[in-house]
Write a protein that holds these residues in place. Structure first.
Motif, PDB file in Angstrom:
ATOM      1  N   SER A  51      19.330 -29.727  -7.117  1.00 56.00           N
ATOM      2  CA  SER A  51      17.992 -29.730  -7.720  1.00 56.00           C
ATOM      3  C   SER A  51      17.873 -28.622  -8.754  1.00 56.00           C
ATOM      4  O   SER A  51      17.365 -28.832  -9.867  1.00 56.00           O
ATOM      5  N   PHE A  52      18.341 -27.427  -8.396  1.00 56.76           N
ATOM      6  CA  PHE A  52      18.249 -26.286  -9.306  1.00 56.76           C
ATOM      7  C   PHE A  52      19.297 -26.364 -10.412  1.00 56.76           C
ATOM      8  O   PHE A  52      19.040 -25.964 -11.553  1.00 56.76           O
ATOM      9  N   ALA A  53      20.466 -26.894 -10.082  1.00 57.08           N
ATOM     10  CA  ALA A  53      21.496 -27.041 -11.107  1.00 57.08           C
ATOM     11  C   ALA A  53      21.049 -28.019 -12.192  1.00 57.08           C
ATOM     12  O   ALA A  53      21.354 -27.852 -13.376  1.00 57.08           O
ATOM     13  N   ALA A  54      20.310 -29.053 -11.788  1.00 61.14           N
ATOM     14  CA  ALA A  54      19.851 -30.067 -12.748  1.00 61.14           C
ATOM     15  C   ALA A  54      18.621 -29.624 -13.519  1.00 61.14           C
ATOM     16  O   ALA A  54      18.323 -30.180 -14.588  1.00 61.14           O
ATOM     17  N   ALA A  82      11.451 -23.295   1.887  1.00 64.54           N
ATOM     18  CA  ALA A  82      12.645 -22.708   2.499  1.00 64.54           C
ATOM     19  C   ALA A  82      13.850 -23.579   2.179  1.00 64.54           C
ATOM     20  O   ALA A  82      14.241 -24.443   2.958  1.00 64.54           O
ATOM     21  N   HIS A  83      14.453 -23.361   1.015  1.00 70.22           N
ATOM     22  CA  HIS A  83      15.561 -24.197   0.560  1.00 70.22           C
ATOM     23  C   HIS A  83      16.904 -23.488   0.629  1.00 70.22           C
ATOM     24  O   HIS A  83      17.947 -24.112   0.462  1.00 70.22           O
ATOM     25  N   GLY A  84      16.912 -22.172   0.848  1.00 74.21           N
ATOM     26  CA  GLY A  84      18.167 -21.444   0.934  1.00 74.21           C
ATOM     27  C   GLY A  84      18.905 -21.315  -0.373  1.00 74.21           C
ATOM     28  O   GLY A  84      20.115 -21.051  -0.384  1.00 74.21           O
ATOM     29  N   CYS A  85      18.206 -21.489  -1.507  1.00 75.68           N
ATOM     30  CA  CYS A  85      18.855 -21.457  -2.824  1.00 75.68           C
ATOM     31  C   CYS A  85      18.211 -20.399  -3.720  1.00 75.68           C
ATOM     32  O   CYS A  85      18.025 -20.629  -4.921  1.00 75.68           O
ATOM     33  N   ASP A  86      17.852 -19.262  -3.155  1.00 71.19           N
ATOM     34  CA  ASP A  86      17.140 -18.248  -3.936  1.00 71.19           C
ATOM     35  C   ASP A  86      17.926 -17.785  -5.153  1.00 71.19           C
ATOM     36  O   ASP A  86      17.353 -17.494  -6.206  1.00 71.19           O
ATOM     37  N   ASP A  87      19.261 -17.691  -5.024  1.00 71.04           N
ATOM     38  CA  ASP A  87      20.062 -17.259  -6.162  1.00 71.04           C
ATOM     39  C   ASP A  87      20.019 -18.281  -7.289  1.00 71.04           C
ATOM     40  O   ASP A  87      19.922 -17.923  -8.476  1.00 71.04           O
ATOM     41  N   LEU A  88      20.053 -19.556  -6.932  1.00 73.04           N
ATOM     42  CA  LEU A  88      19.980 -20.606  -7.947  1.00 73.04           C
ATOM     43  C   LEU A  88      18.599 -20.672  -8.583  1.00 73.04           C
ATOM     44  O   LEU A  88      18.468 -20.906  -9.791  1.00 73.04           O
ATOM     45  N   LEU A  89      17.560 -20.456  -7.780  1.00 69.12           N
ATOM     46  CA  LEU A  89      16.203 -20.441  -8.324  1.00 69.12           C
ATOM     47  C   LEU A  89      16.024 -19.285  -9.298  1.00 69.12           C
ATOM     48  O   LEU A  89      15.441 -19.443 -10.374  1.00 69.12           O
ATOM     49  N   ALA A  90      16.531 -18.099  -8.927  1.00 69.95           N
ATOM     50  CA  ALA A  90      16.435 -16.948  -9.823  1.00 69.95           C
ATOM     51  C   ALA A  90      17.140 -17.219 -11.149  1.00 69.95           C
ATOM     52  O   ALA A  90      16.680 -16.798 -12.216  1.00 69.95           O
ATOM     53  N   ALA A  91      18.250 -17.939 -11.100  1.00 67.80           N
ATOM     54  CA  ALA A  91      18.997 -18.264 -12.318  1.00 67.80           C
ATOM     55  C   ALA A  91      18.238 -19.238 -13.215  1.00 67.80           C
ATOM     56  O   ALA A  91      18.555 -19.377 -14.398  1.00 67.80           O
ATOM     57  N   CYS A  92      17.232 -19.905 -12.654  1.00 67.72           N
ATOM     58  CA  CYS A  92      16.422 -20.859 -13.426  1.00 67.72           C
ATOM     59  C   CYS A  92      15.219 -20.207 -14.095  1.00 67.72           C
ATOM     60  O   CYS A  92      14.387 -20.921 -14.684  1.00 67.72           O
ATOM     61  N   ALA A  93      15.099 -18.883 -14.020  1.00 67.66           N
ATOM     62  CA  ALA A  93      13.899 -18.208 -14.528  1.00 67.66           C
ATOM     63  C   ALA A  93      13.629 -18.547 -15.991  1.00 67.66           C
ATOM     64  O   ALA A  93      12.483 -18.808 -16.381  1.00 67.66           O
ATOM     65  N   PRO A 238       2.741 -17.518  -1.074  1.00 70.59           N
ATOM     66  CA  PRO A 238       4.075 -17.342  -0.481  1.00 70.59           C
ATOM     67  C   PRO A 238       4.733 -16.077  -0.999  1.00 70.59           C
ATOM     68  O   PRO A 238       4.433 -15.595  -2.090  1.00 70.59           O
ATOM     69  N   VAL A 239       5.617 -15.514  -0.208  1.00 70.02           N
ATOM     70  CA  VAL A 239       6.382 -14.335  -0.605  1.00 70.02           C
ATOM     71  C   VAL A 239       7.762 -14.808  -1.030  1.00 70.02           C
ATOM     72  O   VAL A 239       8.513 -15.375  -0.235  1.00 70.02           O
ATOM     73  N   LEU A 240       8.106 -14.564  -2.293  1.00 68.63           N
ATOM     74  CA  LEU A 240       9.389 -15.017  -2.825  1.00 68.63           C
ATOM     75  C   LEU A 240      10.268 -13.814  -3.125  1.00 68.63           C
ATOM     76  O   LEU A 240       9.852 -12.890  -3.818  1.00 68.63           O
ATOM     77  N   ARG A 241      11.495 -13.828  -2.620  1.00 69.66           N
ATOM     78  CA  ARG A 241      12.381 -12.679  -2.807  1.00 69.66           C
ATOM     79  C   ARG A 241      12.825 -12.523  -4.250  1.00 69.66           C
ATOM     80  O   ARG A 241      13.186 -11.432  -4.672  1.00 69.66           O
ATOM     81  N   ALA A 243      10.961 -12.992  -6.907  1.00 72.87           N
ATOM     82  CA  ALA A 243       9.806 -12.876  -7.800  1.00 72.87           C
ATOM     83  C   ALA A 243       9.987 -11.794  -8.851  1.00 72.87           C
ATOM     84  O   ALA A 243       9.593 -11.942 -10.002  1.00 72.87           O
ATOM     85  N   GLU A 244      10.601 -10.668  -8.467  1.00 70.59           N
ATOM     86  CA  GLU A 244      10.732  -9.562  -9.426  1.00 70.59           C
ATOM     87  C   GLU A 244      11.690  -9.896 -10.551  1.00 70.59           C
ATOM     88  O   GLU A 244      11.688  -9.238 -11.594  1.00 70.59           O
ATOM     89  N   GLU A 245      12.522 -10.913 -10.361  1.00 69.68           N
ATOM     90  CA  GLU A 245      13.484 -11.265 -11.391  1.00 69.68           C
ATOM     91  C   GLU A 245      12.904 -12.201 -12.418  1.00 69.68           C
ATOM     92  O   GLU A 245      13.490 -12.451 -13.454  1.00 69.68           O
ATOM     93  N   MET A 246      11.721 -12.795 -12.127  1.00 71.27           N
ATOM     94  CA  MET A 246      11.146 -13.788 -13.035  1.00 71.27           C
ATOM     95  C   MET A 246      10.263 -13.128 -14.088  1.00 71.27           C
ATOM     96  O   MET A 246       9.661 -12.109 -13.843  1.00 71.27           O
TER      97      MET A 246
END
Length: 246
Positions: A51-54, A82-93, A238-241, A243-246
């Motif tokens: 999902s995040f890669a696309a 709760a998707h377990g893809c926080d690193d991929l989400l951060a890369a989508c900023a 929600p608390v997102l880990r 968030a500070e990277e976006m």
């Protein structure tokens, strides 16, 4: 460069999504769009590495494709889960910021999918709680706790009236108190953006509802007055880990 060999989709596959993206980039392929939808976003509001890669490719397509805009909107709205893809989400900023700008321009065209795009734009700004619950302000209900006596208060915003009340299983909303809308001058931050965007785009009912949602309510139990949006936000944000990277 995306390593698709690690990007499983809803079915655990790693080889279908890249080819489907190539197909929809080449032409308006309804069958490919349908399959992309259930591979990226099917299960119970869940997201997957694919999902995040696309997502960045979907954002690029969203300039000309309603299907891409809708699918990208679904992904960004579910991003707080709760998707377990926080690193991929951060890369989508960067792609999320680009999508935010695209949606803002799209809203100015007063499209038929206005509310869906409005909610997707809220998610792109990190306002996941409003994105998930905001309706068209004709039949909306919000549950908040009075910050003073802690009783659960129902906030109603719709064609039937705008009030705070105690909800009774048998009697419905009882002891109703009129809501007090915020003035334009009182709005700030997200509430101001929501209100000004709706006004700009001629969405009068939505703008009026937002003014009520960011206004004040009186507790039917203890008669104290509180800000509706503040109480709703504090209970639901929600608390997102990342968030500070976006």
């Amino acid at each position: 460069m995306v390593n698709w060999a690690r990007m499983r989709d809803c079915y655990g596959d790693v080889d279908r999504v890249p080819g489907l993206l190539d197909r929809v980039e080449g032409e308006d392929d309804a069958e490919a769009w349908e399959e992309l939808g259930y591979r990226l976003c099917l299960e119970h509001d869940l997201l997957f590495p694919a999902s995040f890669a696309a997502f960045p490719r979907l954002v690029r397509l969203a300039r000309r494709s309603e299907q891409a805009r809708g699918l990208a909107g679904t992904i960004v709205q579910r991003a707080a889960g709760a998707h377990g893809c926080d690193d991929l989400l951060a890369a989508c900023a960067g792609a999320i910021a680009e999508f935010d700008g695209l949606l803002t321009r799209h809203l100015q065209s007063r499209p038929t999918d206005y509310l869906a795009s409005f909610c997707a734009a809220l998610a792109a700004k990190g306002q996941y709680h409003w994105s998930a619950v905001l309706g068209d302000c004709t039949d909306d209900f919000y549950e908040v706790n009075c910050p003073h006596c802690l009783v659960e208060v129902t906030i109603a915003i719709g064609d039937y009236g705008h009030h705070s009340a105690i909800r009774d299983w048998n009697l419905g909303d009882v002891d109703r108190r009129d809501l007090r809308p915020a003035s334009h001058q009182e709005l700030s931050g997200t509430g101001r953006w929501m209100y000004e965007t709706a006004v700009r785009d001629g969405e009068e009912a939505l703008a009026a509802g937002i003014a009520l949602l960011f206004g004040k309510a009186e507790c039917p139990r203890c008669a104290s007055v509180f800000n509706i949006a503040d109480e709703y936000t504090s209970a639901n944000r929600p608390v997102l880990r990342f968030a500070e990277e976006m």
